[in-house]
Scaffold this active site. Structure first.
Site, PDB file in Angstrom:
ATOM      1  CE1 TYR A   1      -4.259   3.070  -1.926  1.00 26.37           C
ATOM      2  CE2 TYR A   1      -1.865   2.937  -1.847  1.00 26.37           C
ATOM      3  CZ  TYR A   1      -3.103   2.502  -1.415  1.00 26.37           C
ATOM      4  OH  TYR A   1      -3.193   1.505  -0.472  1.00 26.37           O
TER       5      TYR A   1
ATOM      6  CG  HIS B   1      -3.499   1.769   4.531  1.00 26.14           C
ATOM      7  ND1 HIS B   1      -3.750   2.950   3.860  1.00 26.14           N
ATOM      8  CD2 HIS B   1      -3.784   0.771   3.643  1.00 26.14           C
ATOM      9  CE1 HIS B   1      -4.177   2.674   2.638  1.00 26.14           C
ATOM     10  NE2 HIS B   1      -4.210   1.363   2.489  1.00 26.14           N
TER      11      HIS B   1
ATOM     12  CG  ASP C   1      -4.253  -1.259  -2.638  1.00 27.23           C
ATOM     13  OD1 ASP C   1      -4.739  -1.834  -3.634  1.00 27.23           O
ATOM     14  OD2 ASP C   1      -4.941  -0.901  -1.671  1.00 27.23           O
TER      15      ASP C   1
ATOM     16  CG  HIS D   1      -4.193  -6.127  -1.575  1.00 28.50           C
ATOM     17  ND1 HIS D   1      -3.219  -5.219  -1.197  1.00 28.50           N
ATOM     18  CD2 HIS D   1      -5.378  -5.452  -1.465  1.00 28.50           C
ATOM     19  CE1 HIS D   1      -3.777  -4.058  -0.895  1.00 28.50           C
ATOM     20  NE2 HIS D   1      -5.091  -4.182  -1.051  1.00 28.50           N
TER      21      HIS D   1
ATOM     22  CG  HIS E   1     -10.021  -2.937   4.727  1.00 30.47           C
ATOM     23  ND1 HIS E   1      -8.781  -2.316   4.717  1.00 30.47           N
ATOM     24  CD2 HIS E   1     -10.804  -2.199   3.913  1.00 30.47           C
ATOM     25  CE1 HIS E   1      -8.828  -1.267   3.920  1.00 30.47           C
ATOM     26  NE2 HIS E   1     -10.050  -1.154   3.424  1.00 30.47           N
TER      27      HIS E   1
ATOM     28  CG  ASP F   1      -1.789  -1.292   1.238  1.00 30.26           C
ATOM     29  OD1 ASP F   1      -2.965  -1.206   0.863  1.00 30.26           O
ATOM     30  OD2 ASP F   1      -1.270  -2.368   1.616  1.00 30.26           O
TER      31      ASP F   1
ATOM     32  CG  ASN G   1      -8.590  -2.749  -2.917  1.00 26.99           C
ATOM     33  OD1 ASN G   1      -7.635  -3.118  -2.238  1.00 26.99           O
ATOM     34  ND2 ASN G   1      -9.276  -1.661  -2.629  1.00 26.99           N
TER      35      ASN G   1
END
Length: 336
Positions: A88, A254, A85, A217, A226, A52, A123
């Site tokens: 971004y 994160h 990820d 992921h 999440h 991420d 995602n």
């Protein structure tokens, strides 16, 4: 936190089972592509894990990268694992997107990080031109880049199985909100997932590696933002348990986190703190699982393996070790 499966989840389960037994109706899946990576001369394997991250250096991405370079030099790492990820907010726009240089090449510029990067998709990557990240053209822009949907990295003492977890998550298909996902190469989804699970099960059953590590992921067991991913708990976790996987590594949340569960030798390790992070209370978790470590801020993880021992360390944005853990192969395999 494990939620009860919806009727739609049960429907997907039925489709998965049907596609396994009705393979004459669909294309036969290919085996997972393999890459061999030699270990150090002393027989150990050392790598960093980061997820991420791709924000053009913002949200402390550059600061984390500096510390990664220092630790990588100290450990003399073999490669870097990215848990997805990668760019971004919506992946790459194409193979010429300058974000590839601005978020990857120029940020992770330390000499010690000029090693192979083995990468899965997240995602957010699926919200852009997902084929761009898989395109060999990116390797011409930076030879470190190795990104496939699912694949295997074989070393002398360990095998790492990289799994494309985003297509498992129903929400991205059923309730994408204002996001658009690039599902080229995925549809029909039930066939794709059935073939992926079949290939993974076959590869794990054939593996003779001392250490088995699966990288995806999305989290399977986590108390982060999440929570657990129910679809992975249902479809992926039983495969990992059946074939005695040692570690499952993920991003998506994160944070940095270490979770262990009763009656399981799998260690669930989250390293998704490569850039933007947030402070929040831990979410509820499965009562059979316990959090050994949790950190809200940015950071990354290192892993060192020998034939008989494993050690991982979580570092913060300043390179400070926050959590260390080690075990022997014998101890881990008898802890079930």
């Amino acid at each position: 936190m494990v939620n009860h499966l919806s009727n739609k989840s049960l429907f997907i389960t039925s489709l998965l089972l049907n596609s396994v037994f009705c393979t004459f109706l669909v294309p036969v899946s290919s085996t997972l592509q393999r890459f061999h990576h030699h270990t150090n001369n002393n027989g150990s394997l050392r790598f960093l894990v980061i997820g991420d991250w791709g924000r053009k250096g913002w949200y402390n991405q550059s600061q984390v990268a500096v510390q990664m370079g220092i630790i990588a030099d100290r450990l003399n790492i073999d490669f870097v694992v990215s848990t997805g990820d990668n760019f971004y907010n919506d992946g790459l726009t194409g193979v010429q997107d300058p974000a590839f240089d601005e978020s990857f090449k120029y940020v992770y510029a330390a000499p010690s990080l000029q090693k192979q990067w083995y990468t899965v998709l997240g995602n957010h990557d699926y919200r852009g031109d997902v084929e761009a990240q898989l395109d060999p053209m990116l390797r011409k822009r930076d030879s470190r880049w190795r990104c496939l949907r699912s694949f295997i990295v074989n070393t002398d003492i360990a095998e790492l199985f990289f799994v494309d977890t985003t297509p498992f998550v129903e929400m991205y298909f059923d309730d994408p909100k204002d996001h658009k996902y690039d599902w080229r190469g995925i549809l029909p989804r039930e066939v794709y997932l059935a073939n992926l699970l079949k290939d993974l099960r076959s590869a794990l059953s054939e593996s003779k590696a001392k250490w088995k590590i699966v990288v995806g992921h999305h989290g399977i067991r986590t108390t982060g933002h999440h929570c657990d991913t129910p679809e992975l708990v249902t479809h992926l976790l039983p495969v990992l348990e059946e074939h005695h996987v040692d570690f499952y590594m993920n991003g998506h949340d994160h944070c940095l986190e270490h979770v262990s569960c009763q009656n399981s030798k799998i260690r669930f390790l989250t390293s998704g703190a490569g850039s933007k992070a947030w402070l929040e209370a831990n979410k509820p978790q499965d009562e059979k699982c316990g959090v050994k470590f949790f950190h809200h801020g940015q950071g990354f993880m290192s892993m060192k393996l020998t034939k008989n021992n494993a050690r991982f360390v979580f570092y913060d944005v300043f390179g400070k070790p926050l959590h260390r853990w080690r075990t022997s192969l014998k101890k881990l395999h008898t802890s079930m």
